[in-house]
Design an enzyme around this catalytic site. Structure first.
Site, mmCIF file in Angstrom:
data_model
loop_
_atom_site.group_PDB
_atom_site.id
_atom_site.type_symbol
_atom_site.label_atom_id
_atom_site.label_comp_id
_atom_site.label_asym_id
_atom_site.label_seq_id
_atom_site.Cartn_x
_atom_site.Cartn_y
_atom_site.Cartn_z
ATOM 1 C CG ASP A 24 -1.847 -1.069 1.340
ATOM 2 O OD1 ASP A 24 -2.184 -1.643 0.290
ATOM 3 O OD2 ASP A 24 -2.272 -1.394 2.473
HETATM 4 N N1 URA Z 1 -1.250 -5.908 3.857
HETATM 5 C C1 URA Z 1 -1.716 -4.649 3.861
HETATM 6 O O1 URA Z 1 -2.748 -4.366 4.455
HETATM 7 N N2 URA Z 1 -1.027 -3.719 3.197
HETATM 8 C C2 URA Z 1 0.120 -3.969 2.539
HETATM 9 O O2 URA Z 1 0.714 -3.071 1.954
HETATM 10 C C3 URA Z 1 0.592 -5.290 2.539
HETATM 11 C C4 URA Z 1 -0.123 -6.237 3.220
#
Ligand code: URA
Length: 247
Positions: free
Chosen positions: A102
């Site tokens: 993310d």
């Molecule tokens: N899980 C998440 O919620 N975000 C990420 O970036 C990776 C795994």
């Protein structure tokens, strides 16, 4: 010299098996001539076309980046935000991230121009363990962490068993640091898992991907994987593929 199907697979167009079908179906041209036999070997200077479109032939390269927060796991962004490939501005090969983190998650992400390798690592049946450290709002109860470990129902189905470990808690500030290891890669999975037990994730970092760690790197720094690491990653993905077939 490499086999034609391997060159097509690496360009990310199809798996090796599908590439073989493309060849048999007469969809592949080598230096302008249709090839329908398998096993033809090609050199780096040979021109390969699939469905009349020339494929990119680059030496495969593999990198590990410590992605800072506030960076998009993509090769471009229509809103002009920083993307992971901005850290490789000098590189001539056209690399892309293997999977995604993310925008606000930091940590380990791999990049390559080898489409076959990326598909292998990203395939859901290839269970590569990813270890995250999450700072969460509130102090989760043990029984709730156990629920995460067992697998929890999310809107896209139940999660596979996870390893969960409370690293520290701050009762005054009402926050906790929890390590969680998963091998699935669903969208926002860790954040959604904690939300499902009532805890917002305030900060999230991926610390490990298989046997790879961030050791020696600061946020924003990258290093090339060694040929041995690439082989090991490929072998561990193929190993879990074999185990799945056995089940
Ligand atoms: N899980 C998440 O919620 N975000 C990420 O970036 C990776 C795994």
């Amino acid at each position: 010299m490499e086999r034609l199907q391997k060159v097509i697979a690496r360009a990310g167009i199809a798996s090796r098996r599908k590439a073989e079908e493309l060849i048999k179906d007469g969809k592949v041209k080598l230096n302008g001539k249709t090839v329908t036999e398998l096993g033809v070997k090609v050199s780096p200077s040979d021109r390969v076309e699939v469905n009349e479109i020339p494929i990119e032939r680059e030496e495969p390269v593999y990198f590990l980046l410590y992605k800072p927060r506030g960076v998009i796991s993509s090769v471009s962004d229509d809103k002009g935000r920083k993307v992971v490939t901005d850290f490789f501005a000098e590189l001539k090969e056209r690399i892309f991230p293997i999977g995604r983190l993310d925008y606000n998650t930091s940590g380990l992400i791999l990049l390559t121009n080898d489409g076959e390798f990326a598909n292998l690592l990203m395939h859901p049946r290839n269970k590569i363990e990813k270890v995250y450290v999450a700072k969460v709002k509130g102090v989760p109860l043990k029984e709730n962490l156990k629920k995460l470990a067992k697998g929890i129902h999310l809107e896209d189905g139940k999660t596979a068993p996870a390893k969960v470990k409370m690293l520290s808690m701050d009762k005054k500030k009402q926050t906790a640091i929890v390590e969680i290891s998963i091998h699935e890669g669903r969208n926002r999975q860790v954040r959604r898992m904690f939300e499902a037990i009532g805890h917002e994730v305030l900060k999230l970092k991926r610390e490990r991907y298989g046997f790879l760690t961030l050791n020696g790197l600061k946020a924003g720094e990258a290093r090339e994987l060694t040929p041995h690491e690439v082989k090991q990653l490929r072998a561990s993905a193929l190993e879990s593929e074999k185990n799945n077939h056995r089940l």
